[in-house]
Design a protein around this motif. Sequence first.
Motif, mmCIF file in Angstrom:
data_model
loop_
_atom_site.group_PDB
_atom_site.id
_atom_site.type_symbol
_atom_site.label_atom_id
_atom_site.label_comp_id
_atom_site.label_asym_id
_atom_site.label_seq_id
_atom_site.Cartn_x
_atom_site.Cartn_y
_atom_site.Cartn_z
ATOM 1 N N GLU A 114 -113.395 10.285 9.913
ATOM 2 C CA GLU A 114 -112.236 9.843 9.130
ATOM 3 C C GLU A 114 -112.629 8.918 7.984
ATOM 4 O O GLU A 114 -112.229 9.134 6.831
ATOM 5 N N LEU B 221 -105.427 12.464 16.615
ATOM 6 C CA LEU B 221 -105.897 13.758 16.131
ATOM 7 C C LEU B 221 -106.791 14.487 17.125
ATOM 8 O O LEU B 221 -106.714 15.705 17.266
ATOM 9 N N THR C 226 -108.295 19.850 13.472
ATOM 10 C CA THR C 226 -107.750 21.175 13.747
ATOM 11 C C THR C 226 -108.860 22.173 14.055
ATOM 12 O O THR C 226 -108.749 22.988 14.982
ATOM 13 N N LEU D 298 -104.155 11.918 4.860
ATOM 14 C CA LEU D 298 -103.776 12.595 6.101
ATOM 15 C C LEU D 298 -104.566 13.870 6.363
ATOM 16 O O LEU D 298 -105.033 14.110 7.479
ATOM 17 N N VAL E 32 -98.046 15.166 11.848
ATOM 18 C CA VAL E 32 -98.746 14.944 10.585
ATOM 19 C C VAL E 32 -97.964 15.565 9.432
ATOM 20 O O VAL E 32 -97.803 14.964 8.364
ATOM 21 N N PHE F 232 -107.231 15.537 9.492
ATOM 22 C CA PHE F 232 -106.397 16.455 10.255
ATOM 23 C C PHE F 232 -107.026 17.850 10.303
ATOM 24 O O PHE F 232 -107.045 18.501 11.354
ATOM 25 N N HIS G 297 -101.819 25.156 8.347
ATOM 26 C CA HIS G 297 -102.157 23.788 8.750
ATOM 27 C C HIS G 297 -102.728 22.994 7.579
ATOM 28 O O HIS G 297 -102.442 21.801 7.425
ATOM 29 N N TYR H 280 -104.946 6.726 14.642
ATOM 30 C CA TYR H 280 -104.750 8.049 14.024
ATOM 31 C C TYR H 280 -105.852 9.007 14.467
ATOM 32 O O TYR H 280 -105.592 10.170 14.768
ATOM 33 N N ALA I 283 -99.700 18.063 16.204
ATOM 34 C CA ALA I 283 -99.963 18.484 14.827
ATOM 35 C C ALA I 283 -98.682 18.472 13.993
ATOM 36 O O ALA I 283 -98.718 18.253 12.780
#
Length: 355
Positions: A327, A280, A85, A77, A136, A81, A116, A276, A133
Motif C-alpha cells: 500500500e 483488503l 483483488t 483507493l 471500496v 484494492f 473491479h 484499510y 469489495a
Amino acid sequence: MAAQLIVLHHLAFYGPMADHARPLLPEVMDWLGDTARIAVQVFLVIGGFLAAKSLSPDGQGGLVDPRAALWRRYVKLAPPFLAATLLAAVATAWAAAWMVHDSISAPATFAQLCAHAVLLHGVLEYESLSAGAWYVAIDFQLYAALVLMLWLAGRVADRRPLPWLVPCAVAAGIAVSLFYFNLDAGWDDWAPYFFGSYGLGAMAWWAGDRRRSGRAVALLVALAVLPVLAALVLEFRGRIALALAVACVLFLFGRVRTLPSGLATSAVSGLGRISYAIFLVHFPVCLVVNAAFTRFVPAEPLWQLAGVLCAWAASLAVGAMFYRWVEVPLGRMVRAATTRIAAPVWTGEKVTLRS
C-alpha cells in the motif's frame, strides 16, 4: 475496532471453521455472523469525517478542480484494492484445490477484473472477488458525491458569502438518503443509500471545529441530528443509530483540546493506520486458512476455533505486511507519477476554474 469486527464477521459468516466451532460459542458466533456487520457504519461515518477535513475544512464550497480531487481519491483507493483483488483471485484458486464450499467463488474473468478496476463491479452486477469489495466502490461514490456538492456550491455562491450553503446541502442529502433511498435495499450498490451515514461524518467534522461559535455549533448539530432522529422514528434502523452514535463521538473528540496518550493509544493508532490494508487482504487470508484447516485438521470444535483465531492473527500480520510493502510503496509510486494531476484542490477564498 470496526476493522477487527469486520474480519471476525467474515470469519463467522464465510468458511467452515466457524460452523465447526459454533457449538463452543454459539451466541458469539451468531452475533459475529449477523450483527457485527453493522461495524461498516463506522467506516462510512469516518469516511465522511475525513473527506470533509480534506476537501472543505471550513464547510464552504469551492473546489479548484473536482476532477483532480476524484483522481487523487481513486489513486489512493484503487491500486492497493487491485493488488488485493488479484491476491483474492489467487487465494480462491488455492482454496478450491483443498475444499468445496459456498464461500469459494467461480474463477475470475477478465471483464470481472476490469469492473473491479474501475470500481463499478456492484453497479455492473459482477460478483465481488472478495468480501467487502463493495465498500471500496461505495466509498469512491460517496466521495464523488461530496466533491460534486462542494463544486456546485462554489458555482452557486461565486463570490458571495454563503457559509451555510454546504452544510444545508449535506443535511438535505442526509434527509433524502434516510427517508427514501436507505429504506430500499435495491439501492445498496449506489451512494445515496449510504449518504446518511457519510453525511453525518462530514457534519461531525464541521461541528467539531473549535473556532465556531456555540450558536453555529448548535445549528450544525441540529441540522445533522434532527433528520436522523425523525428517520429513526419513521423506521428504526440499528445501523443508522450506530452511525449517529459514532458521529457524536467524533464531534465530541473534535471539541476536546487534549487527547489521551500512551501505549494503548499508540496500539490503536497503529491498528488504525493499517486498517484499510487489513480490510483488503483479510478475506483471501481467511479463505486459505479455512481451506487448510478443512483439508489437514480434524473437524473438531476446539481445533476449528483455533483455526478461527489463527486466521484472525494471520489477517493482522498479512495486513501489516501489505501496508508496509504494497500500500505505502504503491501509493508513493502512483503519487510520483501523477504529481501534476494531483494538485491542491481547495481554495478558501473563491472558486477558480482551470482552463
